[in-house]
Design a protein around this motif. Sequence first.
Motif, PDB file in Angstrom:
ATOM      1  N   CYS A 140      48.404  -2.423   9.372  1.00 16.52           N
ATOM      2  CA  CYS A 140      47.193  -1.649   9.645  1.00 16.52           C
ATOM      3  C   CYS A 140      47.482  -0.153   9.580  1.00 16.52           C
ATOM      4  O   CYS A 140      46.699   0.609   9.005  1.00 16.52           O
ATOM      5  CB  CYS A 140      46.610  -2.019  11.002  1.00 16.52           C
ATOM      6  N   ILE A 149      47.797   0.968   5.971  1.00 16.32           N
ATOM      7  CA  ILE A 149      46.482   1.078   5.343  1.00 16.32           C
ATOM      8  C   ILE A 149      45.790   2.358   5.797  1.00 16.32           C
ATOM      9  O   ILE A 149      45.214   3.094   4.982  1.00 16.32           O
ATOM     10  CB  ILE A 149      45.611  -0.155   5.674  1.00 16.32           C
ATOM     11  N   LYS A 150      45.841   2.657   7.083  1.00 11.03           N
ATOM     12  CA  LYS A 150      45.183   3.863   7.606  1.00 11.03           C
ATOM     13  C   LYS A 150      45.797   5.134   7.024  1.00 11.03           C
ATOM     14  O   LYS A 150      45.076   6.065   6.662  1.00 11.03           O
ATOM     15  CB  LYS A 150      45.213   3.877   9.127  1.00 11.03           C
ATOM     16  N   CYS A 207      38.734  -0.375   5.047  1.00 10.42           N
ATOM     17  CA  CYS A 207      39.808  -1.360   4.966  1.00 10.42           C
ATOM     18  C   CYS A 207      39.286  -2.736   4.543  1.00 10.42           C
ATOM     19  O   CYS A 207      39.860  -3.403   3.710  1.00 10.42           O
ATOM     20  CB  CYS A 207      40.499  -1.460   6.326  1.00 10.42           C
ATOM     21  N   CYS A 209      39.728  -4.859  14.939  1.00 11.54           N
ATOM     22  CA  CYS A 209      39.205  -4.171  13.759  1.00 11.54           C
ATOM     23  C   CYS A 209      37.889  -3.453  14.065  1.00 11.54           C
ATOM     24  O   CYS A 209      37.624  -2.390  13.508  1.00 11.54           O
ATOM     25  CB  CYS A 209      39.009  -5.153  12.608  1.00 11.54           C
TER      26      CYS A 209
END
Length: 79
Positions: free
Chosen positions: A40, A43-44, A17, A8
């Motif tokens: 991930c 989310i991006k 995030c 992260c």
Amino acid sequence: MDETTRKCWKCWARYLCKRGCARDIAKNGGKFVDYTNEYCNLIKVSIEKALVAYYNIVIVRPSYIKEFSHKEIEVYNVI
């Protein structure tokens, strides 16, 4: 530093995030949840789309904000 934290820390979206919601962290004994790469990436992509929408409203069409700022917005409870 655990592997998830290292992963992260290198991510461009880390400040947006926040590594999962408080509910997930609470259910995991106060530890961050180790999400999959697919999560991930989702989310991006969501963050990227939100940033594009923000840019389009604020930079490309700022009159949109002025046009609707005086109108009351109705919010419906969909839960």
